[in-house]
Scaffold this active site. Sequence first.
Site, PDB file in Angstrom:
ATOM      1  N   GLY A   1      -0.964 -19.123 -11.554  1.00  0.00           N
ATOM      2  CA  GLY A   1       0.093 -19.884 -12.205  1.00  0.00           C
ATOM      3  C   GLY A   1       1.404 -19.914 -11.445  1.00  0.00           C
ATOM      4  O   GLY A   1       2.405 -20.397 -11.985  1.00  0.00           O
TER       5      GLY A   1
ATOM      6  N   ASP B   1      -6.825 -36.449  -9.708  1.00  0.00           N
ATOM      7  CA  ASP B   1      -5.845 -35.741 -10.535  1.00  0.00           C
ATOM      8  C   ASP B   1      -4.480 -35.661  -9.857  1.00  0.00           C
ATOM      9  O   ASP B   1      -3.520 -35.181 -10.470  1.00  0.00           O
ATOM     10  CB  ASP B   1      -6.337 -34.336 -10.886  1.00  0.00           C
TER      11      ASP B   1
END
Length: 487
Positions: free
Chosen positions: A127, A254
């Site tokens: 992350g 994406d």
Amino acid sequence: MSIDSIQDLEVVNSFAQLPPAFYTRLATTPLRRPRLLHANASVAGLLGLSPRALAGQDFLDVCAGSVPLRGGQTLSAVYSGHQFGVWAGQLGDGRAHLLGEVITPQGPMEIQLKGSGRTPYSRMGDGRAVVRSSVREYLASEAMAGLGIPTTRALAIVVGDDPVYRETEERAAVVARVSPSFIRFGSFEHWGGSPQNLRILLDYVIDRFYPECRVQDNPGESALRFLRQVVARSARLVADWQTVGFCHGVMNTDNMSILGLTMDYGPYGFMDGFQINHVCNHTDAQGRYAWNAQPSVVNWNLYRLASCLTVLDIEADALRAELQHYEDDFLAAYRGNLVRKFGWLQWREGDDMLVDDWWRLLHNQQADFTLGFRRLAQALSDPEPWLDLFSDRAAAQAWLAAYAQRLTLENRPDAERIAAMQSANPLYVLRNHLAEQAIQAAHREDSGEIETLLKLLRDPYVEQPGYEDYAQPAPEWACRLEVSCSS
């Protein structure tokens, strides 16, 4: 009127009003001991923020992910996509958090943090983003804006003390990004098996960003008009990339903006010495996203987008008819760009051959892409600086003679042509070695190189005295720089 605190912005949350299946609401993971490395006054001004606002503690707190944006609903979006031509299934904002949507005179602008912690879509990731990749994205988005190429923007970059492990141990950073929307082709692909949710997403995008496509009581026609506009925007975007020598590096579905913006900067590169099949991403061993492949990849991605719409009972033939416009759209934008770059007034029969010879000349001699175009403007009256870019000067001179002959077909004064070419061919681009110098300084928490590059890249067509080193071919050591998907 300028606003002196980021927490006083007018914030709405239109994306958060979609059903919960489209996102996860969650808090960011704050950086350890965050420090503001750089704030972009230009983008802050678009949001209505004053220079004073950028110095406030609340600006750092929001951009670091330490506190939420007042009035915002922090979330991470889900999407899917094809990666390197292979269906990857569910993806999503694995290290990004949408803070909210700011109302501005130019329309709503979303603020998103990248590198702000794990989300349900992180898969095996941590992350986080690192200083290296964050500086590259921060600079690249502003470089593209300076070139007039549609792009997301960068508001601020914050560094922290958190260790992040990539090829080596690095330090964490967060980029605050700004865009009307971060919806991508993969957002539509995710709902390819759910007509209800796909219709909700399509209606949202059309109503907010393509209202001219809405046909009352005819949702199928609205969808076709929407696709037509996405085709046109995507074709123009990649034509712009081709004619500034930009390689995106990871053109997965994406990473393709539904608004035709350059987004998700990772292993990108502006070419130095030209190679027609240049691959900027060290991870791309097969060369899927090489410079010369980019137009066809965009077309392939558009077909993936269109295939989702068949679940809305839209005929495949009707969708294909809209996709068939892509080649003409691309050629019109590509040739229009080249007309300006070569100083012509219009595209003429036979120009394709001269342009093909131009690419062949650059490729065979690995001549500098940016300076090859820039110095061409004055090459007829002062050929030496331009010829110095080529190892085979005779071949370059032969092409220059053909170019001079082409110019005689148009009655355009030299001074006018030179000025027009200089306004179409940048002197400064974000070369990899320049980005690397800024990264090394950033590791010392010195933002001086970032500030210098932003000054040049915001107006890349105008020569700035004293910055000659930034307008030179790449040094030899730059050839050893590699960027990958972790970049």
